[in-house]
Scaffold this motif. Structure first.
Motif, short mmCIF file in Angstrom:
data_model
loop_
_atom_site.label_atom_id
_atom_site.label_comp_id
_atom_site.label_asym_id
_atom_site.label_seq_id
_atom_site.Cartn_x
_atom_site.Cartn_y
_atom_site.Cartn_z
N MET A 221 23.46 4.32 76.33
CA MET A 221 22.83 3.03 76.77
C MET A 221 23.75 1.73 75.92
O MET A 221 23.33 0.62 76.29
N ARG A 222 24.55 1.73 75.03
CA ARG A 222 25.00 0.82 74.47
C ARG A 222 25.75 -0.25 75.23
O ARG A 222 25.77 -1.34 74.68
N GLN A 223 26.16 0.12 76.26
CA GLN A 223 26.87 -0.94 77.28
C GLN A 223 26.23 -1.22 78.44
O GLN A 223 26.47 -2.26 79.17
N ILE A 224 24.92 -0.70 78.37
CA ILE A 224 24.12 -1.02 79.48
C ILE A 224 23.40 -2.55 79.33
O ILE A 224 22.79 -2.93 78.37
N PRO A 225 23.58 -3.55 80.40
CA PRO A 225 22.91 -4.80 80.21
C PRO A 225 21.42 -4.82 79.87
O PRO A 225 20.77 -3.82 80.37
N LEU A 226 21.02 -5.90 79.26
CA LEU A 226 19.62 -5.95 78.87
C LEU A 226 18.63 -5.91 80.34
O LEU A 226 17.70 -5.27 80.30
N GLU A 227 19.24 -6.62 81.10
CA GLU A 227 18.25 -6.83 82.59
C GLU A 227 18.15 -5.44 83.22
O GLU A 227 16.91 -5.08 83.42
N LYS A 228 19.22 -4.52 83.06
CA LYS A 228 19.06 -3.17 83.87
C LYS A 228 18.19 -2.37 82.68
O LYS A 228 17.43 -1.60 83.30
N LEU A 229 18.12 -2.51 81.53
CA LEU A 229 17.36 -1.47 80.57
C LEU A 229 15.86 -1.99 80.82
O LEU A 229 14.98 -1.12 81.12
N LEU A 230 15.47 -3.34 80.85
CA LEU A 230 14.35 -3.86 81.07
C LEU A 230 13.61 -3.52 82.37
O LEU A 230 12.67 -3.00 82.60
#
Length: 506
Positions: A221-230
């Motif tokens: 998850m280190r490179q997954i953008p904030l918006e996608k994680l949220l």
């Protein structure tokens, strides 16, 4: 309820309260990782180990069973020959409870799935047909298989409050045709595919076992953008365990903690006391691991306020890098490193007093040597910690390896006993005799060590581990030494003859 039953209930509640307080007092848990995919100890070894690590500040265990778990039914083929029994796991829980250690099972569910995918019965579930590393998340049999794994593990962990679902290093995600079709038809990326699998699994677990807090490794998850994680909702079902084993400089994306702090309520981190500095390492470079923990202390002081709850740190002790790799540092060999690292965490520093205190408690007459290389080094003999004889044996073996390497790279060997000279039977017996004598000494020392070391290993490990360690490290060196000594004898008997030249074909 009888008076004795009431008293027992009160004792149990007090234990649970004390354990849970560690999780909320700001310092968090200090978990010790048991990696059982290599050199799993006999269960009775834990009777000695658990009180020791508790005395140094450990509060729990992260147990990665892999094929040491007693799977049954259609999963029985996953068991190793010496897999723990249900009674063994019950005993392990009992020993942990006596020592106020929580237990967290770790079940790999995506990457590092070799212990499942190596079997022909499960080969079709590989993401890449020739690679046993990663599970295909779109195969129709993948989800039922993983849920069966988890169900069987949790049947023997009914009181535990956490489950670690792994999910690290899923290197080959999105490589199979089925996954590529899925991504193409839904216009999604490998990041989406990863999140979809973890979410599906985590929601299933939370629905069936609502009392569990789920943990997963964070690296995917280190490179997954904030918006996608949220937008994925991942923060509602799992908590990340951020791992980093470097000594002084942590290589994270600059916004990692702020991004995770926005998505997740709870934070776990992971350090290492062994098994993180090389797949063929046999003695932990303890100073490296001490520095790793000091850097984690600094990093957490800077960033843990960005999360609602700091859950704690897991001190990992990898036994091999993956299911197919050779064994790295054996658990007893890493005990001094583990105890020093626990001391660093509990005191948030590493001073001469800390070094002296841990050394004395483990029975060292001098300070524990935190820089094990270069070899050879003086070896202490009087320690008293679980498995200290194995610690001594590996130290002795490493000294003998160093002596052999020094002879192999000596002027005598390179100048008078090269491969070319031997191939021409053109050697000087005076020099060969001087080479053979130290080789015979190393051979004798190593042969004697082998006779003592095997019983020492068998006190702690099963026969397959002993066979693997001796077969990987001691016996190959014995064979090399015997071959070189036999060649020395041959050349001495030839007695310094004229070299026969052979014309080189143009």
């Amino acid at each position: 309820m009888s008076l004795s039953s009431l008293l027992q209930s009160c004792i149990q509640q007090t234990k649970e309260t004390l354990i849970s307080m560690v999780d909320i007092d700001g310092h968090g848990h200090r978990l010790v990782h048991l990696d059982l995919k290599g050199a799993p100890p006999r269960v009775n070894y834990y009777e000695q180990l658990f009180p020791l690590i508790r005395s140094f500040g450990a509060t729990g265990l992260l147990i990665e069973y892999e094929d040491m778990f007693p799977y049954h039914g259609k999963l029985k083929h996953l068991q190793a020959l010496n897999a723990y029994t249900p009674d063994d796991i019950a005993k392990l829980h009992s020993m942990a409870e006596v020592n106020n250690l929580i237990v967290i099972p770790l079940v790999q569910t995506f990457g590092h799935f070799e212990y499942v995918l190596k079997h022909d019965e499960n080969r079709a579930l590989r993401e890449v047909e020739h690679y046993p590393n990663a599970l295909c998340p779109t195969h129709p049999d993948a989800f039922p298989l993983v849920t069966k794994l988890i169900t069987q593990v949790l049947e023997l962990h009914p009181k535990d409050k956490h489950l670690h679902i792994g999910a690290d290093e899923v290197w080959h995600i999105g490589r199979c045709l089925r996954c590529q079709d899925e991504m193409e038809s839904h216009k999604i990326t490998t990041n989406d595919l990863f999140l979809m699998w973890v979410l599906r699994l985590a929601k299933w677990i939370k629905a069936k076992y609502p009392h569990l807090t789920l943990i997963m490794w964070d690296d995917m998850m280190r490179q997954i953008p904030l918006e996608k994680l949220l937008s994925s909702g991942i923060g509602e079902v799992v908590e990340p365990m951020i791992w980093q084993y470097h000594a002084k400089k942590f290589e994270f994306p600059p916004d990692l903690f702020s991004r995770y702090g926005t998505v997740f309520d709870g934070l776990w981190v992971a350090s290492a006391f062994k098994g993180a500095t090389g797949s063929t390492q046999f003695l932990p470079p303890i100073q490296h691991h001490i520095n790793n923990h000091l850097t984690w202390i600094t990093t957490l002081a800077e960033h843990k306020h960005q999360f609602k709850k700091y859950r704690g740190i897991c001190i990992t002790g990898w036994q091999r890098y993956d299911h197919y790799a050779v064994l790295c540092e054996l658990l007893p060999v890493g005990i001094p490193s583990l105890c020093l690292c626990l001391r660093v965490l509990t005191h948030e520093s590493f001073t001469e007093t800390d070094h002296d205190s841990v050394s004395q408690q483990l029975g060292f007459s001098h300070r524990i040597n935190v820089i094990p290389f270069p070899r050879p080094q003086v070896i202490e003999q009087g320690m008293q910690f679980p498995g200290y004889r194995v610690y001594i044996g590996v130290q002795m073996w490493s000294n003998f390896v160093c002596k052999y390497q020094a002879i192999s790279n000596s002027e005598g060997m390179l100048g008078w006993f090269s491969d070319y000279q031997r191939s021409k039977n053109f050697t000087n017996p005076v020099q060969v005799e001087s080479i053979m004598k130290p080789l015979q000494e190393v051979l004798q020392n190593l042969t004697e060590l082998r006779s003592h070391f095997i019983p020492w290993l068998l006190e702690i490990f099963y026969e397959d581990t002993v066979e693997e360690w001796v077969g990987s490290f001691i016996d190959p060196l014995l064979e090399k030494l015997s071959q070189v000594i036999e060649e020395c004898r041959k050349q001495i008997n030839i007695g310094g003859r004229v070299k026969n030249y052979k014309k080189i074909e143009s």
